[in-house]
Motif scaffolding. Structure first.
Motif, short mmCIF file in Angstrom:
data_model
loop_
_atom_site.label_atom_id
_atom_site.label_comp_id
_atom_site.label_asym_id
_atom_site.label_seq_id
_atom_site.Cartn_x
_atom_site.Cartn_y
_atom_site.Cartn_z
N ALA A 86 0.82 -1.21 0.00
CA ALA A 86 0.00 0.00 0.00
C ALA A 86 0.86 1.26 0.00
O ALA A 86 0.43 2.29 -0.50
CB ALA A 86 -0.94 0.00 1.20
N PHE A 87 2.06 1.19 0.55
CA PHE A 87 3.00 2.30 0.50
C PHE A 87 4.38 1.72 0.25
O PHE A 87 4.75 0.71 0.83
CB PHE A 87 3.03 3.08 1.82
CG PHE A 87 4.02 4.22 1.77
CD1 PHE A 87 3.64 5.45 1.29
CD2 PHE A 87 5.34 4.03 2.17
CE1 PHE A 87 4.56 6.49 1.21
CE2 PHE A 87 6.26 5.06 2.09
CZ PHE A 87 5.86 6.29 1.61
N GLU A 117 5.86 5.06 8.45
CA GLU A 117 4.96 6.22 8.47
C GLU A 117 4.01 6.21 7.28
O GLU A 117 2.83 6.54 7.40
CB GLU A 117 5.76 7.52 8.51
CG GLU A 117 4.93 8.73 8.83
CD GLU A 117 4.28 8.69 10.22
OE1 GLU A 117 3.25 9.35 10.39
OE2 GLU A 117 4.78 8.00 11.13
N GLY A 118 4.52 5.81 6.11
CA GLY A 118 3.67 5.71 4.93
C GLY A 118 2.55 4.70 5.12
O GLY A 118 1.39 4.95 4.76
N GLU A 119 2.87 3.55 5.70
CA GLU A 119 1.84 2.54 5.97
C GLU A 119 0.82 3.06 6.98
O GLU A 119 -0.37 2.78 6.86
CB GLU A 119 2.50 1.26 6.49
CG GLU A 119 3.27 0.51 5.43
CD GLU A 119 4.09 -0.64 5.97
OE1 GLU A 119 4.06 -0.90 7.21
OE2 GLU A 119 4.77 -1.29 5.15
N HIS A 120 1.30 3.82 7.96
CA HIS A 120 0.39 4.40 8.95
C HIS A 120 -0.60 5.36 8.28
O HIS A 120 -1.79 5.37 8.59
CB HIS A 120 1.19 5.11 10.04
CG HIS A 120 0.37 5.62 11.17
ND1 HIS A 120 -0.26 4.78 12.08
CD2 HIS A 120 0.04 6.88 11.54
CE1 HIS A 120 -0.93 5.51 12.95
NE2 HIS A 120 -0.76 6.79 12.64
N GLU A 169 -9.55 0.75 -1.75
CA GLU A 169 -8.10 0.53 -1.75
C GLU A 169 -7.38 1.86 -1.83
O GLU A 169 -7.92 2.85 -2.33
CB GLU A 169 -7.67 -0.31 -2.97
CG GLU A 169 -8.20 -1.72 -3.01
CD GLU A 169 -7.58 -2.64 -1.99
OE1 GLU A 169 -6.51 -2.32 -1.43
OE2 GLU A 169 -8.17 -3.70 -1.72
N ALA A 170 -6.13 1.88 -1.36
CA ALA A 170 -5.28 3.07 -1.47
C ALA A 170 -3.84 2.63 -1.63
O ALA A 170 -3.43 1.60 -1.09
CB ALA A 170 -5.42 3.95 -0.25
N CYS A 171 -3.08 3.43 -2.37
CA CYS A 171 -1.68 3.11 -2.62
C CYS A 171 -0.90 4.39 -2.83
O CYS A 171 -1.41 5.36 -3.41
CB CYS A 171 -1.58 2.22 -3.87
SG CYS A 171 0.11 1.83 -4.36
N CYS A 172 0.35 4.41 -2.38
CA CYS A 172 1.25 5.53 -2.62
C CYS A 172 2.65 4.97 -2.88
O CYS A 172 3.13 4.13 -2.11
CB CYS A 172 1.28 6.48 -1.42
SG CYS A 172 2.42 7.88 -1.64
N VAL A 192 6.48 11.96 6.10
CA VAL A 192 7.36 10.87 5.68
C VAL A 192 8.77 11.44 5.43
O VAL A 192 8.92 12.42 4.72
CB VAL A 192 6.81 10.17 4.42
CG1 VAL A 192 7.76 9.10 3.94
CG2 VAL A 192 5.44 9.56 4.72
N PRO A 193 9.80 10.83 6.05
CA PRO A 193 11.16 11.36 5.92
C PRO A 193 11.77 11.08 4.54
O PRO A 193 12.52 10.12 4.35
CB PRO A 193 11.92 10.66 7.04
CG PRO A 193 11.19 9.38 7.24
CD PRO A 193 9.74 9.67 6.94
N ILE A 194 11.40 11.93 3.60
CA ILE A 194 11.95 11.91 2.24
C ILE A 194 12.46 13.32 1.97
O ILE A 194 11.71 14.29 2.14
CB ILE A 194 10.89 11.51 1.20
CG1 ILE A 194 10.35 10.12 1.49
CG2 ILE A 194 11.47 11.58 -0.22
CD1 ILE A 194 9.15 9.74 0.66
#
Length: 143
Positions: free
Chosen positions: A3-4, A59-62, A75-78, A119-121
């Motif tokens: 999902a992430f 964090e993305g999954e959260h 559904e959701a995805c990143c 998200v730490p990017i």
């Protein structure tokens, strides 16, 4: 499909949209963030994205879990890129399927806004004048 995820490989939007398909879904909303050739009056030649992968993934999954709790979605995805990206490359992709478009739009906006905040990017822009700068999520240089 995760999902992430953070990916060093190019993003394939068609594959991701197919993965969002479901008989319960009547809408699919997607967002694509591309590398542009300018920022804040400067010519950009390329970007380098770096991520602290363990925390970014968690964090993305959260965030994806939150949209399932807050919005009536299916559904959701990143997917967010890491590494060196050229002008025009797809840097981030978000997709949400839902029974109705409103929930899909709202969840899609929520995901990209929260990813940018939490998200730490990190993004390093390389400019035509041979300088580069690390940027805040609002695309302003870190000084």
């Amino acid at each position: 499909m995760a999902a992430f995820r953070i990916s060093s490989d190019p993003i394939d939007p068609a594959e991701l949209v197919r993965a969002l398909g479901h008989a319960r879904a009547g809408a699919c909303v997607t967002f694509e963030g591309w590398v542009r050739d300018h920022n804040d009056g400067r010519t950009v030649q390329r970007l380098d994205y770096q991520a602290y992968a363990p925390l970014a993934q968690s964090e993305g999954e959260h965030i994806i879990d939150e949209v399932h709790e807050r919005f009536a979605i299916v559904e959701a995805c990143c997917v967010h890129r890491a590494g060196t990206l050229a002008i025009g490359d797809l840097a981030v992709w978000v997709g949400v399927s839902a029974a109705h478009r409103g929930a899909a739009f709202d969840a899609c906006c929520y995901i990209i806004d929260e990813v940018k905040k939490r998200v730490p990017i990190w993004k390093n822009e390389h400019y035509a004048d041979s300088e580069s700068a690390w940027l805040h999520p609002d695309n302003k240089p870190i000084v």
